[in-house]
Scaffold this motif. Structure first.
Motif, PDB file in Angstrom:
ATOM      1  N   UNK A 152       0.790  -1.228   0.000  1.00 56.67           N
ATOM      2  CA  UNK A 152       0.000   0.000   0.000  1.00 56.67           C
ATOM      3  C   UNK A 152       0.815   1.266   0.000  1.00 56.67           C
ATOM      4  N   UNK A 153       2.039   1.214  -0.568  1.00 57.59           N
ATOM      5  CA  UNK A 153       2.921   2.381  -0.516  1.00 57.59           C
ATOM      6  C   UNK A 153       2.838   3.276  -1.744  1.00 57.59           C
ATOM      7  N   UNK A 154       2.071   2.868  -2.756  1.00 54.80           N
ATOM      8  CA  UNK A 154       1.980   3.730  -3.920  1.00 54.80           C
ATOM      9  C   UNK A 154       1.289   3.077  -5.082  1.00 54.80           C
ATOM     10  N   UNK A 155       1.466   3.729  -6.261  1.00 55.60           N
ATOM     11  CA  UNK A 155       0.772   3.383  -7.499  1.00 55.60           C
ATOM     12  C   UNK A 155       1.807   3.042  -8.565  1.00 55.60           C
ATOM     13  N   UNK A 156       1.476   2.105  -9.453  1.00 58.34           N
ATOM     14  CA  UNK A 156       2.373   1.787 -10.560  1.00 58.34           C
ATOM     15  C   UNK A 156       1.581   1.581 -11.840  1.00 58.34           C
ATOM     16  N   UNK A 157       2.258   1.780 -12.944  1.00 56.53           N
ATOM     17  CA  UNK A 157       1.719   1.441 -14.257  1.00 56.53           C
ATOM     18  C   UNK A 157       2.481   0.213 -14.743  1.00 56.53           C
TER      19      UNK A 157
END
Length: 304
Positions: free
Chosen positions: A236-241
């Motif tokens: 839950x530390x961030x977003x990725x593509x």
């Protein structure tokens, strides 16, 4: 008209590939003196130096770099011509150098190679797995698989199928930070940066109807490998593509959640690349045909 020194051109190509006179001599089963004399003959004939030579390092000059493509083509087409002459009498044999992205190579290419080599026991494959850009000509690669939208180049390219990208994060992250309704909203999110692209800090999107969007992103992780992002994503530390083949299992299990489904996020294609030239050894043609067939099916079935 004096004929080109084809032997010297072929030896030059071997030195470029192996990056030393000694290694080229060993690969060609000739003496180091033979290699050195051939390069000197070629330099004298061309009126230019092909290499910068020091006691520790051998590097191409600008002229050498410009001519390396031609040398590799001469060597490859010579090999292909000889193999074509013998093809009717024997099955393809020899080494094929294949480069592929790391995770895709493990998941899709390695299993395909196992089946290919069972059909062609005389062919050996040097499989090089890396997400980094590979200089196909400079490194003597026969076939390279790339997941990207390709710029114009002298390389021969065959598109095998689409690769779908997703904007993903853990459900807990989206609950905490909010789910974006438009790509522009990602500018305020902790977005992981994949560095093996031309513009790693900009994500581009397209929606049915032709609408486009671009957003500058930033976040706590920068890496040249998508697999390396997964632990932090699940935490839950961030977003990725990331492409479908990397996140499909996490999406199905609910560990990750995709957003902006009506926008194409980093959609690209799987391409098979080969060096310039029209003639290829039979062993290379055999692997090209096999991979093209197998990987097209994988793209179609999995919607990578």
């Amino acid at each position: 008209m004096k004929l080109p020194d084809f032997e010297a051109w072929a030896i030059f190509a071997a030195v470029v590939e192996h990056r030393s006179f000694s290694a080229a001599a060993e690969a060609l089963a000739v003496s180091k003196a033979t290699v050195s004399k051939a390069i000197s003959r070629l330099e004298t004939r061309l009126g230019t130096s092909l290499f910068h030579r020091t006691s520790r390092r051998l590097t191409l000059t600008d002229s050498g770099r410009a001519l390396a493509d031609h040398a590799q083509r001469i060597l490859s087409e010579g090999e292909a011509a000889e193999e074509a002459a013998f093809e009717s009498a024997s099955a393809p044999v020899g080494l094929v150098r294949l480069a592929a992205p790391l995770t895709f190579g493990i998941q899709a290419v390695a299993p395909a190679l196992a089946d290919f080599m069972a059909l062609h026991p005389g062919i050996k494959v040097d499989l090089r797995l890396s997400d980094a850009f590979v200089d196909i000509v400079g490194e003597g690669i026969d076939i390279a698989l790339r997941i990207a939208e390709l710029p114009d180049s002298s390389l021969r390219a065959r598109r095998l199928g689409p690769v779908t990208g997703h904007i993903v994060a853990a459900p807990a992250y989206w609950d905490r930070a909010g789910r974006p309704r438009h790509p522009a909203d990602l500018a305020t999110h902790a977005c992981f940066v994949y560095t093996n692209t031309a513009t790693p800090d900009v994500w581009r999107f397209r929606r049915a109807g032709g609408e486009e969007a671009a957003v500058r992103i930033d976040g706590p992780i920068r890496t040249d490998n998508g697999d390396a992002m997964l632990p932090a994503l699940r935490a839950g530390l961030g977003v990725a593509r990331l492409p479908d083949f990397l996140v499909a299992q996490d999406l199905a299990a609910g560990r990750l959640e995709a957003v902006l489904a009506d926008w194409a996020a980093g959609a690209s294609g799987l391409h098979l690349l080969t060096p310039p030239g029209t003639l290829r050894p039979a062993r290379v043609e055999a692997l090209i045909d096999f991979l093209s067939d197998r990987l097209r099916k994988i793209c179609g079935e999995a919607h990578l």
